[in-house]
Design a protein around this motif. Structure first.
Motif, short mmCIF file in Angstrom:
data_model
loop_
_atom_site.label_atom_id
_atom_site.label_comp_id
_atom_site.label_asym_id
_atom_site.label_seq_id
_atom_site.Cartn_x
_atom_site.Cartn_y
_atom_site.Cartn_z
N ALA A 266 0.84 -1.21 0.00
CA ALA A 266 0.00 0.00 0.00
C ALA A 266 0.87 1.26 0.00
CB ALA A 266 -0.92 0.00 1.22
N GLN A 267 1.93 1.26 0.81
CA GLN A 267 2.85 2.40 0.82
C GLN A 267 3.61 2.51 -0.49
OE1 GLN A 267 5.45 2.77 4.22
NE2 GLN A 267 3.94 1.88 5.62
N LEU A 268 4.05 1.37 -1.00
CA LEU A 268 4.82 1.38 -2.25
C LEU A 268 3.98 1.92 -3.40
CD1 LEU A 268 7.26 0.65 -3.98
CD2 LEU A 268 6.38 -1.69 -4.13
N MET A 269 2.76 1.45 -3.53
CA MET A 269 1.93 1.91 -4.65
C MET A 269 1.60 3.39 -4.54
SD MET A 269 1.98 -0.78 -6.40
CE MET A 269 0.97 -0.13 -7.75
N ALA A 270 1.39 3.86 -3.32
CA ALA A 270 1.13 5.29 -3.13
C ALA A 270 2.36 6.11 -3.53
CB ALA A 270 0.77 5.56 -1.67
N GLY A 271 3.54 5.62 -3.19
CA GLY A 271 4.77 6.30 -3.57
C GLY A 271 4.97 6.34 -5.07
N ILE A 272 4.62 5.24 -5.74
CA ILE A 272 4.75 5.18 -7.19
C ILE A 272 3.79 6.16 -7.85
CG2 ILE A 272 4.43 3.71 -9.22
CD1 ILE A 272 5.24 1.33 -7.38
N ARG A 273 2.57 6.19 -7.38
CA ARG A 273 1.57 7.09 -7.99
C ARG A 273 1.97 8.55 -7.84
NH1 ARG A 273 -2.94 4.22 -9.40
NH2 ARG A 273 -3.07 2.10 -8.53
N ALA A 274 2.78 8.85 -6.83
CA ALA A 274 3.23 10.24 -6.61
C ALA A 274 4.58 10.51 -7.25
CB ALA A 274 3.29 10.51 -5.11
N TYR A 275 5.13 9.56 -7.99
CA TYR A 275 6.47 9.74 -8.55
C TYR A 275 6.50 10.92 -9.53
CZ TYR A 275 11.04 8.61 -10.54
OH TYR A 275 12.36 8.66 -10.95
N PRO A 276 7.41 11.85 -9.36
CA PRO A 276 7.45 13.05 -10.21
C PRO A 276 7.61 12.70 -11.70
CG PRO A 276 8.85 13.34 -8.29
CD PRO A 276 8.42 11.91 -8.29
N GLY A 277 6.74 13.31 -12.51
CA GLY A 277 6.85 13.15 -13.96
C GLY A 277 6.20 11.91 -14.53
N LEU A 278 5.57 11.09 -13.69
CA LEU A 278 4.93 9.87 -14.18
C LEU A 278 3.81 10.23 -15.16
CD1 LEU A 278 5.20 6.79 -13.63
CD2 LEU A 278 3.30 7.03 -12.03
N SER A 279 3.85 9.62 -16.35
CA SER A 279 2.85 9.92 -17.38
C SER A 279 2.88 8.81 -18.42
CB SER A 279 3.17 11.26 -18.06
OG SER A 279 4.39 11.16 -18.80
N ASN A 280 2.02 8.89 -19.41
CA ASN A 280 2.02 7.88 -20.47
C ASN A 280 3.34 7.87 -21.23
OD1 ASN A 280 -0.57 6.87 -19.99
ND2 ASN A 280 -1.55 8.45 -21.23
N ALA A 281 4.01 9.01 -21.25
CA ALA A 281 5.31 9.09 -21.93
C ALA A 281 6.45 8.65 -21.01
CB ALA A 281 5.56 10.51 -22.42
N ARG A 282 6.17 8.56 -19.72
CA ARG A 282 7.19 8.18 -18.74
C ARG A 282 6.59 7.14 -17.79
NH1 ARG A 282 11.55 11.60 -18.47
NH2 ARG A 282 11.93 11.02 -16.30
N ARG A 283 6.32 5.99 -18.37
CA ARG A 283 5.65 4.92 -17.61
C ARG A 283 6.58 4.28 -16.59
NH1 ARG A 283 3.88 1.03 -22.31
NH2 ARG A 283 5.87 1.80 -23.13
N VAL A 284 6.00 3.80 -15.51
CA VAL A 284 6.74 2.99 -14.56
C VAL A 284 6.76 1.56 -15.09
CG1 VAL A 284 4.66 2.55 -13.17
CG2 VAL A 284 6.92 2.22 -12.16
N THR A 285 7.88 0.89 -14.89
CA THR A 285 8.00 -0.52 -15.28
C THR A 285 7.98 -1.38 -14.04
OG1 THR A 285 9.27 -0.03 -17.26
CG2 THR A 285 9.49 -2.24 -16.38
N PHE A 286 7.17 -2.41 -14.07
CA PHE A 286 7.15 -3.39 -12.99
C PHE A 286 7.87 -4.64 -13.45
CE2 PHE A 286 3.48 -0.72 -11.98
CZ PHE A 286 3.71 -0.47 -10.63
N GLU A 287 8.87 -5.05 -12.69
CA GLU A 287 9.61 -6.28 -13.00
C GLU A 287 8.98 -7.43 -12.22
OE1 GLU A 287 13.12 -4.76 -11.42
OE2 GLU A 287 13.72 -3.65 -13.21
N TYR A 288 8.73 -8.51 -12.93
CA TYR A 288 8.01 -9.62 -12.31
C TYR A 288 8.67 -10.92 -12.75
CZ TYR A 288 3.81 -11.77 -10.24
OH TYR A 288 2.92 -12.46 -9.44
N VAL A 289 9.49 -11.50 -11.85
CA VAL A 289 10.16 -12.75 -12.18
C VAL A 289 9.16 -13.90 -12.01
CG1 VAL A 289 11.06 -13.09 -9.82
CG2 VAL A 289 12.22 -14.16 -11.77
#
Length: 401
Positions: A266-289
């Motif tokens: 819950a804390q991690l996802m909130a932090g990601i959603r607030a990441y500066p500059g996050l947008s469709n042009a600057r997507r976050v990548t989730f790594e999933y082994v």
């Protein structure tokens, strides 16, 4: 009667001489300050001299002040007396049959890291750099996590990994039209956000247009989720963000990524959603082994869709390769494809990454150095996990790990 010997005045005892500052680890602003404070350069000329030296180091790739021909000879001599521009020692260089290259680099006694170049990833090729010697996170599926932390790397030591790769790729000057190194990923040894100061300085140096000039949109920092540093990472570096996720619920992630106990989802996802500059042009990548019978069910795929809903994101599905001592197995290919299909249907890109550099043990998250007292020849016999699950192969500037 007891006698205490005072050895501080022993004749001939010389004071410790500090190691010369390696200018390769300074941003241009820092270099201006250092050159001025040292007295080597006049205050009024410091900015000009700093830019000249910076270009020689990061645009031309020189390793000797004598090569800086547009700097006065007397000034070059004074610079050589006070500063260093040398590279660290390359202990071992390996080239895979698929073109992947790996260097074991010795920064000092017992201070060794591995750096990997992967061709045909991103726009041209990606370099996976380390930010620490060892790691403290102890992720249960990760070979690197079995090596205890030795220390953080300095900015100069991080930048040196890029310089060594460019040396080997004949990538100087930095503005070559046919450059082979187009992307940087902080996915080697260590947790970058536990060394954010050096990582941020290194990114400033690597992205500076007077030098190596790799765009910040082609620099990706991967973290296991050091939530309090996410805001600072975005503000200081404007780098692309990647999250080493691997699970969709706290109970499982606590096992796979123990840092989750400190910073739950819950804390991690909130932090990601607030990441500066996050947008469709600057997507976050989730790594999933993909771990067989652990995190690869279709229910997990649907839970992942729910977890990242509303985020501009993509998911890299990384097949796991077993390594000695690991209890995990890789998911079946059909299972991975079915998992990805659910993500794709929900509108999320979810490439499955083919392992690269297996024959030279160049897999992301599985690097270990000789500071573990393991011979490089023995390391070659170990299995390692996939590395190429780092970047989109597209050319839209939105590469991330």
């Amino acid at each position: 009667m007891s006698v205490t010997l005072d050895l501080s005045r022993v004749s001939g005892a010389a004071p410790a001489v500090p190691a010369p500052i390696n200018l390769s680890g300074l941003t241009r602003a820092q270099m201006v300050a250092v050159l001025t404070e040292s007295g080597v350069v006049e205050h009024g000329k410091a900015k000009m001299r700093a830019t000249q030296v910076f270009r020689w180091l990061h645009h031309r790739g020189v390793t000797d002040f004598a090569q800086m021909t547009d700097v006065a000879k007397e000034t070059r001599a004074r610079l050589a007396e006070r500063f260093s521009v040398s590279r660290p020692e390359i202990v071992e260089r390996q080239v895979s049959k698929d073109g992947t290259r790996k260097w074991l680099i010795r920064m000092g006694p017992g201070i060794e890291v591995e750096t990997v170049y992967i061709p045909s990833v991103g726009r041209a090729g990606a370099l996976c750099v380390s930010s620490q010697v060892g790691c403290t996170l102890n992720c249960s599926f990760c070979h690197t996590g079995t090596q205890a932390l030795v220390r953080n790397l300095t900015a100069a030591e991080i930048v040196a990994q890029v310089q060594i790769a460019k040396d080997d790729l004949a990538e100087w000057p930095s503005d070559k039209d046919d450059r082979l190194l187009s992307n940087i990923v902080f996915m080697g040894m260590g947790e970058p956000l536990y060394n954010l100061g050096s990582v941020a300085d290194a990114i400033d140096i690597i992205s500076d247009n007077e030098g190596i000039a790799i765009s910040r949109r082609r620099i990706t920092v991967s973290t296991s989720g050091v939530v309090p540093q996410l805001q600072a990472l975005g503000e200081k570096t404007q780098a692309m963000l990647a999250i080493s996720l691997h699970a969709t619920n706290d109970a499982l992630r606590d096992v796979l990524v123990p840092l989750n106990k400190k910073y739950p989802l819950a804390q991690l996802m909130a932090g990601i959603r607030a990441y500066p500059g996050l947008s469709n042009a600057r997507r976050v990548t989730f790594e999933y082994v993909m771990l067989k019978g652990v995190n690869d069910s279709l229910d997990e795929a649907r839970a992942l869709v729910k977890l990242i809903k509303g985020l501009p994101a993509k998911v890299n599905l990384i097949p796991f390769n077993p390594w000695p001592g690991s209890d995990y197995q890789c998911s079946d290919w059909a299972t991975i494809e079915a998992f990805g299909a659910i993500l794709n249907k929900a509108g999320y890109s979810s490439p499955i990454r083919t392992p690269r550099g297996r024959d030279i043990l160049a897999a992301c998250g599985q690097l270990k150095s000789e500071s573990e007292k393991v011979r490089a020849s023995a390391l070659r016999q170990l299995s390692m996990a996939a590395m190429a699950g780092v970047l989109d192969d597209d050319d839209d500037g939105d590469e991330a790990a």
